[in-house]
Design a protein around this motif. Structure first.
Motif, PDB file in Angstrom:
ATOM      1  N   ASP A 182      -8.838  10.521   4.028  1.00  0.00           N
ATOM      2  CA  ASP A 182      -9.255   9.599   5.082  1.00  0.00           C
ATOM      3  C   ASP A 182      -8.350   8.379   5.036  1.00  0.00           C
ATOM      4  O   ASP A 182      -8.554   7.464   4.240  1.00  0.00           O
ATOM      5  CB  ASP A 182     -10.716   9.193   4.861  1.00  0.00           C
ATOM      6  N   LEU A 183      -7.355   8.350   5.874  1.00  0.00           N
ATOM      7  CA  LEU A 183      -6.339   7.300   5.829  1.00  0.00           C
ATOM      8  C   LEU A 183      -6.928   5.920   6.096  1.00  0.00           C
ATOM      9  O   LEU A 183      -6.634   4.961   5.392  1.00  0.00           O
ATOM     10  CB  LEU A 183      -5.226   7.607   6.832  1.00  0.00           C
ATOM     11  N   SER A 184      -7.753   5.791   7.126  1.00  0.00           N
ATOM     12  CA  SER A 184      -8.318   4.485   7.475  1.00  0.00           C
ATOM     13  C   SER A 184      -9.151   3.901   6.342  1.00  0.00           C
ATOM     14  O   SER A 184      -9.053   2.713   6.019  1.00  0.00           O
ATOM     15  CB  SER A 184      -9.183   4.595   8.735  1.00  0.00           C
ATOM     16  N   SER A 185      -9.957   4.729   5.717  1.00  0.00           N
ATOM     17  CA  SER A 185     -10.794   4.270   4.611  1.00  0.00           C
ATOM     18  C   SER A 185      -9.938   3.824   3.434  1.00  0.00           C
ATOM     19  O   SER A 185     -10.192   2.780   2.814  1.00  0.00           O
ATOM     20  CB  SER A 185     -11.740   5.388   4.174  1.00  0.00           C
ATOM     21  N   TYR A 186      -8.912   4.594   3.130  1.00  0.00           N
ATOM     22  CA  TYR A 186      -8.029   4.268   2.013  1.00  0.00           C
ATOM     23  C   TYR A 186      -7.308   2.936   2.244  1.00  0.00           C
ATOM     24  O   TYR A 186      -7.280   2.068   1.367  1.00  0.00           O
ATOM     25  CB  TYR A 186      -7.014   5.389   1.822  1.00  0.00           C
ATOM     26  N   VAL A 187      -6.734   2.768   3.426  1.00  0.00           N
ATOM     27  CA  VAL A 187      -6.008   1.539   3.736  1.00  0.00           C
ATOM     28  C   VAL A 187      -6.957   0.350   3.756  1.00  0.00           C
ATOM     29  O   VAL A 187      -6.623  -0.748   3.289  1.00  0.00           O
ATOM     30  CB  VAL A 187      -5.258   1.663   5.071  1.00  0.00           C
ATOM     31  N   THR A 188      -8.168   0.540   4.276  1.00  0.00           N
ATOM     32  CA  THR A 188      -9.150  -0.541   4.303  1.00  0.00           C
ATOM     33  C   THR A 188      -9.490  -1.005   2.896  1.00  0.00           C
ATOM     34  O   THR A 188      -9.531  -2.213   2.616  1.00  0.00           O
ATOM     35  CB  THR A 188     -10.442  -0.081   5.012  1.00  0.00           C
ATOM     36  N   LYS A 211      -7.688  -0.761   0.192  1.00  0.00           N
ATOM     37  CA  LYS A 211      -6.541  -1.448  -0.383  1.00  0.00           C
ATOM     38  C   LYS A 211      -6.334  -2.831   0.247  1.00  0.00           C
ATOM     39  O   LYS A 211      -5.955  -3.785  -0.435  1.00  0.00           O
ATOM     40  CB  LYS A 211      -5.273  -0.597  -0.194  1.00  0.00           C
ATOM     41  N   ALA A 212      -6.587  -2.942   1.537  1.00  0.00           N
ATOM     42  CA  ALA A 212      -6.416  -4.225   2.219  1.00  0.00           C
ATOM     43  C   ALA A 212      -7.431  -5.254   1.721  1.00  0.00           C
ATOM     44  O   ALA A 212      -7.088  -6.421   1.488  1.00  0.00           O
ATOM     45  CB  ALA A 212      -6.560  -4.033   3.727  1.00  0.00           C
ATOM     46  N   ILE A 237       0.845  -1.190   0.000  1.00  0.00           N
ATOM     47  CA  ILE A 237       0.000   0.000   0.000  1.00  0.00           C
ATOM     48  C   ILE A 237       0.879   1.237   0.000  1.00  0.00           C
ATOM     49  O   ILE A 237       1.678   1.448   0.919  1.00  0.00           O
ATOM     50  CB  ILE A 237      -0.945  -0.006   1.217  1.00  0.00           C
ATOM     51  N   LEU A 238       0.717   2.039  -1.024  1.00  0.00           N
ATOM     52  CA  LEU A 238       1.491   3.272  -1.175  1.00  0.00           C
ATOM     53  C   LEU A 238       0.590   4.479  -0.927  1.00  0.00           C
ATOM     54  O   LEU A 238      -0.600   4.335  -0.674  1.00  0.00           O
ATOM     55  CB  LEU A 238       2.101   3.325  -2.574  1.00  0.00           C
ATOM     56  N   MET A 239       1.161   5.653  -1.008  1.00  0.00           N
ATOM     57  CA  MET A 239       0.371   6.861  -0.843  1.00  0.00           C
ATOM     58  C   MET A 239      -0.753   6.895  -1.889  1.00  0.00           C
ATOM     59  O   MET A 239      -0.546   6.493  -3.034  1.00  0.00           O
ATOM     60  CB  MET A 239       1.249   8.098  -1.002  1.00  0.00           C
ATOM     61  N   PRO A 240      -1.933   7.369  -1.514  1.00  0.00           N
ATOM     62  CA  PRO A 240      -3.015   7.473  -2.500  1.00  0.00           C
ATOM     63  C   PRO A 240      -2.640   8.449  -3.604  1.00  0.00           C
ATOM     64  O   PRO A 240      -1.804   9.347  -3.407  1.00  0.00           O
ATOM     65  CB  PRO A 240      -4.199   7.996  -1.675  1.00  0.00           C
ATOM     66  N   PRO A 241      -3.231   8.291  -4.790  1.00  0.00           N
ATOM     67  CA  PRO A 241      -2.869   9.143  -5.933  1.00  0.00           C
ATOM     68  C   PRO A 241      -2.918  10.633  -5.616  1.00  0.00           C
ATOM     69  O   PRO A 241      -2.040  11.391  -6.029  1.00  0.00           O
ATOM     70  CB  PRO A 241      -3.910   8.760  -6.993  1.00  0.00           C
ATOM     71  N   GLU A 242      -3.957  11.040  -4.871  1.00  0.00           N
ATOM     72  CA  GLU A 242      -4.101  12.466  -4.594  1.00  0.00           C
ATOM     73  C   GLU A 242      -3.031  12.994  -3.649  1.00  0.00           C
ATOM     74  O   GLU A 242      -2.888  14.212  -3.472  1.00  0.00           O
ATOM     75  CB  GLU A 242      -5.490  12.770  -4.013  1.00  0.00           C
ATOM     76  N   ALA A 243      -2.273  12.084  -3.021  1.00  0.00           N
ATOM     77  CA  ALA A 243      -1.223  12.510  -2.090  1.00  0.00           C
ATOM     78  C   ALA A 243       0.179  12.331  -2.665  1.00  0.00           C
ATOM     79  O   ALA A 243       1.161  12.616  -1.991  1.00  0.00           O
ATOM     80  CB  ALA A 243      -1.345  11.719  -0.795  1.00  0.00           C
ATOM     81  N   GLN A 244       0.271  11.850  -3.896  1.00  0.00           N
ATOM     82  CA  GLN A 244       1.585  11.594  -4.482  1.00  0.00           C
ATOM     83  C   GLN A 244       2.398  12.878  -4.668  1.00  0.00           C
ATOM     84  O   GLN A 244       3.621  12.879  -4.551  1.00  0.00           O
ATOM     85  CB  GLN A 244       1.438  10.847  -5.806  1.00  0.00           C
ATOM     86  N   LYS A 245       1.712  13.967  -4.927  1.00  0.00           N
ATOM     87  CA  LYS A 245       2.413  15.249  -5.032  1.00  0.00           C
ATOM     88  C   LYS A 245       3.010  15.628  -3.688  1.00  0.00           C
ATOM     89  O   LYS A 245       4.105  16.191  -3.605  1.00  0.00           O
ATOM     90  CB  LYS A 245       1.456  16.331  -5.520  1.00  0.00           C
ATOM     91  N   VAL A 246       2.275  15.288  -2.622  1.00  0.00           N
ATOM     92  CA  VAL A 246       2.762  15.528  -1.268  1.00  0.00           C
ATOM     93  C   VAL A 246       4.044  14.743  -1.044  1.00  0.00           C
ATOM     94  O   VAL A 246       5.049  15.275  -0.557  1.00  0.00           O
ATOM     95  CB  VAL A 246       1.707  15.092  -0.228  1.00  0.00           C
ATOM     96  N   GLU A 247       3.999  13.479  -1.405  1.00  0.00           N
ATOM     97  CA  GLU A 247       5.155  12.611  -1.210  1.00  0.00           C
ATOM     98  C   GLU A 247       6.374  13.149  -1.955  1.00  0.00           C
ATOM     99  O   GLU A 247       7.478  13.225  -1.399  1.00  0.00           O
ATOM    100  CB  GLU A 247       4.830  11.192  -1.678  1.00  0.00           C
ATOM    101  N   SER A 248       6.169  13.502  -3.207  1.00  0.00           N
ATOM    102  CA  SER A 248       7.278  14.003  -4.021  1.00  0.00           C
ATOM    103  C   SER A 248       7.875  15.276  -3.413  1.00  0.00           C
ATOM    104  O   SER A 248       9.105  15.416  -3.322  1.00  0.00           O
ATOM    105  CB  SER A 248       6.778  14.282  -5.441  1.00  0.00           C
TER     106      SER A 248
END
Length: 240
Positions: free
Chosen positions: A192-198, A200-201, A74-85
């Motif tokens: 929403d981190l929990s929703s995103y990880v759920t 993907k899981a 599980i990686l950063m969600p697409p909308e947060a990839q700019k944040v990561e970069s």
């Protein structure tokens, strides 16, 4: 009807086309030894599916079950990839790495609750369901589980993931990521981190179940009980 013929029947149903399988089914007598053929086939299928789903859940619930699997990590969600970069560019990559690790640890913890949900769905599977799976495509069983268990898996996974994320400070890391990012951007990001990880899981569980379904259908080494060896093994020998 002899046991060998029944074994050959089941493996044929699993490995031939839908049309051919239907022709075989239509040609069968109604009963075998006082029991319907479909009842015996359903019992074998349920055992195979129980083994397959348990194997999938056990693999993913182990340490690094998600994190070390390139297909499931599980990686950063697409909308947060700019944040990561942005954060990596300003030397904050370690914060991102901690957040990613925590998300995967949460998914691994949640996967421990998958087996009883799958087992319950298998217990409730009707003979009609079982025959539909046998006559369906290569991922018919996986699609059945998606239909029957997605809601329950999501409900079970989310609180476990939320707690696991909290336990390993994932929410803290997540907050750190976006707090740092917002210092460099006028457009704040709120995910929403929990929703995103759920999400993907659950998707990861079904991917593993699909792979396990293929093993049970095609790989003799995956038939680890006497019933599966009898049903699948003798049939494979007869078809050589």
């Amino acid at each position: 009807m002899k046991t060998g013929f029944f074994s050959c029947l089941l493996i044929s149903l699993l490995l031939t086309s839908c049309e051919t399988s239907q022709q075989i089914l239509n040609s069968l007598p109604t009963t075998v030894g006082g029991q319907t053929n479909t009842t015996q086939i359903a019992a074998a299928l349920k055992e195979a599916l129980t083994i397959g789903t348990q194997n999938s859940a056990n693999r993913l619930s182990a340490v690094n079950g998600f994190f070390a699997n390139a297909a499931l990590k599980i990686l950063m969600p697409p909308e947060a990839q700019k944040v990561e970069s942005t954060l990596r560019n300003v030397g904050m990559g370690s914060v991102v790495d901690k957040a990613v690790l925590a998300m995967n640890r949460g998914a691994e913890e949640a996967a421990k609750s998958a087996t009883p949900i799958f087992v319950n769905a298998i217990k409730q599977m009707s003979i009609t369901d079982a025959m539909g799976i046998l006559k369906g495509g290569d991922f018919a069983a996986t699609n059945f589980f998606k239909q029957k268990t997605t809601a329950d898996l999501t409900s079970a996974f989310r609180p476990v993931i939320a707690e696991a994320l909290k336990k390993v400070d994932a929410t803290k890391y997540w907050g750190d990521v976006f707090s740092l990012y917002n210092k460099f951007s006028s457009t704040p990001v709120n995910t929403d981190l929990s929703s995103y990880v759920t999400e993907k899981a659950v998707a990861g569980i079904f991917l593993e179940v699909g792979l396990e379904e293929q093993k049970i259908r095609k790989d003799p080494a995956a038939r680890v009980t006497d019933l599966l060896k009898t049903v699948f093994g003798s049939a494979a020998a007869q078809t050589k």
